[in-house]
Each structure stands twice: as C-alpha cells, then as structure tokens.
Design a protein around this motif. Structure first.
Motif, PDB file in Angstrom:
ATOM      1  N   ILE A   1       0.802  -1.218   0.000  1.00  0.00           N
ATOM      2  CA  ILE A   1       0.000   0.000   0.000  1.00  0.00           C
ATOM      3  C   ILE A   1       0.846   1.284   0.000  1.00  0.00           C
ATOM      4  O   ILE A   1       0.439   2.307  -0.531  1.00  0.00           O
ATOM      5  N   GLY A   2       2.047   1.230   0.556  1.00  0.00           N
ATOM      6  CA  GLY A   2       2.864   2.438   0.620  1.00  0.00           C
ATOM      7  C   GLY A   2       3.827   2.623  -0.541  1.00  0.00           C
ATOM      8  O   GLY A   2       4.598   3.590  -0.558  1.00  0.00           O
ATOM      9  N   CYS A   3       3.815   1.730  -1.520  1.00  0.00           N
ATOM     10  CA  CYS A   3       4.773   1.813  -2.633  1.00  0.00           C
ATOM     11  C   CYS A   3       4.460   3.007  -3.531  1.00  0.00           C
ATOM     12  O   CYS A   3       3.287   3.306  -3.779  1.00  0.00           O
ATOM     13  N   PRO A   4       5.481   3.682  -4.036  1.00  0.00           N
ATOM     14  CA  PRO A   4       5.260   4.891  -4.826  1.00  0.00           C
ATOM     15  C   PRO A   4       4.467   4.664  -6.107  1.00  0.00           C
ATOM     16  O   PRO A   4       3.651   5.501  -6.496  1.00  0.00           O
ATOM     17  N   GLN A   5       4.720   3.555  -6.797  1.00  0.00           N
ATOM     18  CA  GLN A   5       4.043   3.264  -8.066  1.00  0.00           C
ATOM     19  C   GLN A   5       3.555   1.818  -8.027  1.00  0.00           C
ATOM     20  O   GLN A   5       4.345   0.903  -7.792  1.00  0.00           O
ATOM     21  N   ILE A   6       2.272   1.617  -8.284  1.00  0.00           N
ATOM     22  CA  ILE A   6       1.695   0.269  -8.274  1.00  0.00           C
ATOM     23  C   ILE A   6       1.010   0.031  -9.612  1.00  0.00           C
ATOM     24  O   ILE A   6       0.042   0.713  -9.966  1.00  0.00           O
ATOM     25  N   VAL A   7       1.517  -0.927 -10.363  1.00  0.00           N
ATOM     26  CA  VAL A   7       0.969  -1.285 -11.676  1.00  0.00           C
ATOM     27  C   VAL A   7       0.306  -2.647 -11.552  1.00  0.00           C
ATOM     28  O   VAL A   7       0.943  -3.623 -11.158  1.00  0.00           O
ATOM     29  N   LEU A   8      -0.973  -2.706 -11.899  1.00  0.00           N
ATOM     30  CA  LEU A   8      -1.746  -3.940 -11.752  1.00  0.00           C
ATOM     31  C   LEU A   8      -2.122  -4.511 -13.112  1.00  0.00           C
ATOM     32  O   LEU A   8      -2.591  -3.783 -13.987  1.00  0.00           O
ATOM     33  N   VAL A   9      -1.930  -5.815 -13.271  1.00  0.00           N
ATOM     34  CA  VAL A   9      -2.385  -6.524 -14.475  1.00  0.00           C
ATOM     35  C   VAL A   9      -2.972  -7.853 -14.001  1.00  0.00           C
ATOM     36  O   VAL A   9      -2.280  -8.861 -13.922  1.00  0.00           O
ATOM     37  N   PRO A  10      -4.268  -7.869 -13.653  1.00  0.00           N
ATOM     38  CA  PRO A  10      -4.856  -9.005 -12.946  1.00  0.00           C
ATOM     39  C   PRO A  10      -4.796 -10.341 -13.679  1.00  0.00           C
ATOM     40  O   PRO A  10      -4.796 -11.392 -13.028  1.00  0.00           O
ATOM     41  N   GLY A  11      -4.755 -10.337 -15.007  1.00  0.00           N
ATOM     42  CA  GLY A  11      -4.703 -11.615 -15.720  1.00  0.00           C
ATOM     43  C   GLY A  11      -5.931 -12.465 -15.489  1.00  0.00           C
ATOM     44  O   GLY A  11      -5.826 -13.662 -15.217  1.00  0.00           O
ATOM     45  N   ILE A  12      -7.095 -11.855 -15.605  1.00  0.00           N
ATOM     46  CA  ILE A  12      -8.351 -12.585 -15.381  1.00  0.00           C
ATOM     47  C   ILE A  12      -8.538 -13.665 -16.443  1.00  0.00           C
ATOM     48  O   ILE A  12      -9.006 -14.765 -16.168  1.00  0.00           O
ATOM     49  N   VAL A  13      -8.138 -13.332 -17.676  1.00  0.00           N
ATOM     50  CA  VAL A  13      -8.283 -14.235 -18.816  1.00  0.00           C
ATOM     51  C   VAL A  13      -6.921 -14.367 -19.489  1.00  0.00           C
ATOM     52  O   VAL A  13      -6.221 -13.366 -19.687  1.00  0.00           O
ATOM     53  N   THR A  14      -6.525 -15.566 -19.868  1.00  0.00           N
ATOM     54  CA  THR A  14      -5.243 -15.760 -20.541  1.00  0.00           C
ATOM     55  C   THR A  14      -5.315 -15.245 -21.978  1.00  0.00           C
ATOM     56  O   THR A  14      -6.400 -14.969 -22.503  1.00  0.00           O
ATOM     57  N   SER A  15      -4.154 -15.160 -22.618  1.00  0.00           N
ATOM     58  CA  SER A  15      -4.107 -14.707 -24.010  1.00  0.00           C
ATOM     59  C   SER A  15      -4.863 -15.650 -24.938  1.00  0.00           C
ATOM     60  O   SER A  15      -5.251 -15.267 -26.043  1.00  0.00           O
ATOM     61  N   ARG A  16      -5.074 -16.885 -24.493  1.00  0.00           N
ATOM     62  CA  ARG A  16      -5.822 -17.859 -25.303  1.00  0.00           C
ATOM     63  C   ARG A  16      -7.298 -17.927 -24.915  1.00  0.00           C
ATOM     64  O   ARG A  16      -8.031 -18.805 -25.374  1.00  0.00           O
ATOM     65  N   GLY A  17      -7.744 -17.012 -24.048  1.00  0.00           N
ATOM     66  CA  GLY A  17      -9.165 -16.908 -23.740  1.00  0.00           C
ATOM     67  C   GLY A  17      -9.656 -17.720 -22.568  1.00  0.00           C
ATOM     68  O   GLY A  17     -10.861 -17.767 -22.302  1.00  0.00           O
ATOM     69  N   ARG A  18      -8.751 -18.340 -21.825  1.00  0.00           N
ATOM     70  CA  ARG A  18      -9.162 -19.152 -20.674  1.00  0.00           C
ATOM     71  C   ARG A  18      -9.255 -18.290 -19.423  1.00  0.00           C
ATOM     72  O   ARG A  18      -8.302 -17.593 -19.072  1.00  0.00           O
ATOM     73  N   ARG A  19     -10.381 -18.306 -18.758  1.00  0.00           N
ATOM     74  CA  ARG A  19     -10.535 -17.562 -17.504  1.00  0.00           C
ATOM     75  C   ARG A  19      -9.862 -18.335 -16.379  1.00  0.00           C
ATOM     76  O   ARG A  19     -10.106 -19.533 -16.196  1.00  0.00           O
ATOM     77  N   ILE A  20      -9.015 -17.640 -15.588  1.00  0.00           N
ATOM     78  CA  ILE A  20      -8.276 -18.333 -14.529  1.00  0.00           C
ATOM     79  C   ILE A  20      -8.496 -17.711 -13.143  1.00  0.00           C
ATOM     80  O   ILE A  20      -7.846 -18.123 -12.193  1.00  0.00           O
ATOM     81  N   LEU A  21      -9.407 -16.749 -13.021  1.00  0.00           N
ATOM     82  CA  LEU A  21      -9.735 -16.181 -11.713  1.00  0.00           C
ATOM     83  C   LEU A  21     -11.186 -16.483 -11.362  1.00  0.00           C
ATOM     84  O   LEU A  21     -12.083 -16.372 -12.205  1.00  0.00           O
ATOM     85  N   SER A  22     -11.419 -16.847 -10.112  1.00  0.00           N
ATOM     86  CA  SER A  22     -12.777 -17.096  -9.628  1.00  0.00           C
ATOM     87  C   SER A  22     -13.498 -15.780  -9.392  1.00  0.00           C
ATOM     88  O   SER A  22     -12.879 -14.701  -9.343  1.00  0.00           O
ATOM     89  N   ASP A  23     -14.820 -15.854  -9.214  1.00  0.00           N
ATOM     90  CA  ASP A  23     -15.595 -14.648  -8.887  1.00  0.00           C
ATOM     91  C   ASP A  23     -15.086 -14.019  -7.594  1.00  0.00           C
ATOM     92  O   ASP A  23     -15.023 -12.791  -7.471  1.00  0.00           O
ATOM     93  N   GLU A  24     -14.743 -14.860  -6.613  1.00  0.00           N
ATOM     94  CA  GLU A  24     -14.255 -14.351  -5.329  1.00  0.00           C
ATOM     95  C   GLU A  24     -12.938 -13.604  -5.501  1.00  0.00           C
ATOM     96  O   GLU A  24     -12.735 -12.528  -4.905  1.00  0.00           O
ATOM     97  N   ALA A  25     -12.051 -14.122  -6.338  1.00  0.00           N
ATOM     98  CA  ALA A  25     -10.773 -13.456  -6.577  1.00  0.00           C
ATOM     99  C   ALA A  25     -10.976 -12.135  -7.316  1.00  0.00           C
ATOM    100  O   ALA A  25     -10.332 -11.123  -6.995  1.00  0.00           O
ATOM    101  N   ILE A  26     -11.860 -12.123  -8.312  1.00  0.00           N
ATOM    102  CA  ILE A  26     -12.147 -10.881  -9.049  1.00  0.00           C
ATOM    103  C   ILE A  26     -12.690  -9.822  -8.102  1.00  0.00           C
ATOM    104  O   ILE A  26     -12.304  -8.651  -8.156  1.00  0.00           O
ATOM    105  N   GLU A  27     -13.579 -10.234  -7.200  1.00  0.00           N
ATOM    106  CA  GLU A  27     -14.129  -9.281  -6.234  1.00  0.00           C
ATOM    107  C   GLU A  27     -13.045  -8.757  -5.296  1.00  0.00           C
ATOM    108  O   GLU A  27     -13.042  -7.571  -4.930  1.00  0.00           O
TER     109      GLU A  27
END
Length: 360
Positions: free
Chosen positions: A96-122
């Motif tokens: 939380i205290g880091c100067p720059q935070i870049v997020l890339v959640p990767g909900i769906v892979t480049s091949r279209g496969r979803r790899i995060l659950s609803d709970e994780a997305i929330e």
C-alpha cells in the motif's frame, strides 16, 4: 558504483519463459532496473498453454513481498497473477505504501481461458484496484469485472471511467476490436484520454505481451517517467522485443538474435534514422550481411523492414492522434511534408490526407 532502481514483480511463474516472473526479470533488467520478485503461482505450460497451476500459500506470498519491501524499498511494484482472495487481501497491506503500483490481474489468458474465480475478481476490485497507479486490462477482462459489454470506443471510455471510479488513478484498456483488422487501446486518467490503434493484431495478442508491457511501464515509472512517457517508452520496447520479435531455433539462433537486435534499434531510432547503413553499423555488420539476415528470418530486405515499421507508426499517428500531417512527417524524421507524402503514397496507395479522410 551506481545502484540500479529496484522494481518488484509479484506474479506467477511461466516455465516457458514467455511470461510471468521469468519474462519480467528480463524486461526489468533490459530497461535498467533491478528485478526483484515474489512468486504467487507455479504453472506447468507448453506451447499449447497452461496445463496446471499451483497457488502458493498466502503467508508464503506475503512473506516474500514483505521481505523485499522492508529490505529493498522498490520504487515500483507490478502485480500480476494472484488467484487467491485471501492472498490478494494480504498483499494490499504489504504494497500500500509503494510509490508506483501497476496492476495486471490476468483474469483471462491470451488464449481466452478464464483463470480467476468470482471471489478473486471481487477481491481485486475491493482491495487492489483502489491502490493502482495504473490498471492494465483487456476489454474482455473489463467486461467480466464490470458486468457489461464493450463494443465501441464509447464503451471503452465508459468502462475506463468506471474503473477509475473504483480508485485506479489511470487505466490502460487493451484489445478493442471495434474496427476490423485493428486493435484499439485506451489510456484514461490523470488528465489523459488517448486512443491507440495497431494493425499488428497478431503481435499485440501474443502470449506474454500484457505482462511484459506492465513490467516495462512499472520500470519506466520507477525511473521517474510520467505516465504518458512511461507508456510510450514501454511501447517502443515491446515493439522490438515481443510484438515484432521472432523466435530462435537451434538452426537460426544467430540470425534471429541479430534480427531482434535490429528491431530494438529501429524502435529506438526510427524517428531519426531511416537508412540501412545506420543500422548495419550499429550491429557491427555490413549492409549486405544484414540483407541476408532479414531475408532469412522474415523474407524481406532491411529497407522493407524499416519502411514497414515507419508505415505502422505513420498509420497509428494518423489514426489516433490530432497531429497535422506535417507534424506527423516531422515526428517521424522526414525532411519535408512532400517526402513523407511520397513515402506514404508509395506504400499505401493514397496520400496521408486521403488515408485519414477514409477513417473519418
């Protein structure tokens, strides 16, 4: 001795080296940062994609992050694959205290496969997105996060606005398909509202592009760039190293390496250098040998490779910027508007003004 700027990547492992921690180390190091890591997930992958995953325990992931932050004080943190909701909540308290935070959640892979659950997305929505300096998402991932479809530029703007309302200071939405044969991206937030387009639909959807782009942006932000500059320089790096790169095999390792070095040089110098001799000199080879390399790797002459790069940049600027045609010509290093128009017409079959009018 000058110490390198520390950049922390928190993401999964990719045993192919094309993405994940392995690729982030290469990207951060190539851009001049000190790559620090925390592994969240171990994957088994091959050319067909992810075969299996093992998420590390929450305390193990959080412990890695705490140790790095307490000891090295990274100037930027990139958070990629984190699939466990409890781990996501624990990470928030560590970064939380880091100067720059870049997020890339990767909900769906480049091949279209979803790899995060609803709970994780929330958990991403509630815990990490509000802390983001920059949030990178594909449009199909934003649809899952927001529960709405994205089919137009206006939809992308509305989605980006909703994501910034969640707390992200800036959003980079990628992978819009509003125009056939083109990919659209949108940078939104921190006073920025800019669309980008590319005809290289295959290159920008390669496995590993999103991860490499996010770690490149994180590194540039850590080095002190503003958001727009960080994204521009990361984009240039990705052009040469991932999007236009070729894969080496045991028979052609040296030619492929030289070709990828050529693309790196073109990405760095295309605004000022358009001649083959310049690039051959930088590679310490003759123009004739460079011609053999490009013919073997991509079946083109070096001049065609340079011109193709210039054309893609020309089309992108004409499509997505408000620069005049004269300003585009100057930005791309042409000595005059007439020279640029002649170059563009020879490759596109119409003038830059006509090309822009057709897109209107």
């Amino acid at each position: 001795m000058k110490l390198l700027t520390p950049v922390l990547s928190i993401t999964g492992s990719d045993n192919t080296g094309a993405a994940g921690i392995q690729a982030d180390i290469k990207t951060i190091t190539a851009l001049g940062g000190n790559a620090l890591t925390a592994v969240t997930t171990v994957t088994v992958q091959d050319s067909g994609g992810i075969q299996s995953l093992l998420d590390l325990p929450r305390d193990m992931v959080a412990g890695q992050v705490k140790a790095i932050i307490d000891d090295h004080h990274p100037r930027a943190v990139k958070v990629g694959m984190v699939r466990d909701a409890a781990t996501i909540r624990a990470l928030k308290h560590e970064i939380i205290g880091c100067p720059q935070i870049v997020l890339v959640p990767g909900i769906v892979t480049s091949r279209g496969r979803r790899i995060l659950s609803d709970e994780a997305i929330e958990a991403w929505r509630r815990e990490l997105i509000p802390e983001a300096t920059l949030l990178l998402l594909r449009c199909n991932e934003a649809e899952l996060l927001l529960g709405r479809t994205i089919q137009s530029d206006d939809d992308m703007l509305t989605a980006a606005e909703a994501l910034t309302e969640m707390g992200a200071r800036a959003v980079l939405l990628r992978g819009g398909h509003q125009v056939e044969g083109r990919l659209t991206a949108l940078l939104y937030g921190q006073g920025l509202r800019q669309f980008f387009t590319s005809q290289n639909t295959e290159g920008w959807q390669r496995h590993g592009v999103g991860g490499a782009l996010s770690s490149a942006i994180a590194t540039r932000l850590a080095l002190g760039d503003d958001m727009a500059t960080a994204i521009r320089l990361a984009h240039d790096y990705l052009h040469s190293q991932v999007v236009y790169a070729v894969e080496a095999n045991s028979q052609s390792h040296r030619p492929a390496d030289l070709y990828n070095q050529l693309m790196t040089l073109i990405a760095a110098h295309y605004r000022t250098a358009h001649d083959v001799a310049f690039y051959a000199d930088r590679l310490a080879i003759t123009p004739r040998y460079l011609n053999r390399i490009t013919a073997q790797v991509v079946a083109k002459t070096p001049k065609q490779v340079i011109d193709d790069y210039l054309m893609k940049e020309s089309e992108s600027l004409l499509c997505s910027s408000r620069l005049t045609v004269s300003e585009v010509a100057a930005k791309l290093g042409f000595s005059s508007l007439a020279m640029f128009s002649k170059f563009f017409s020879a490759h596109q079959g119409c003038s830059p003004n006509d090309y822009r009018s057709r897109l209107a």
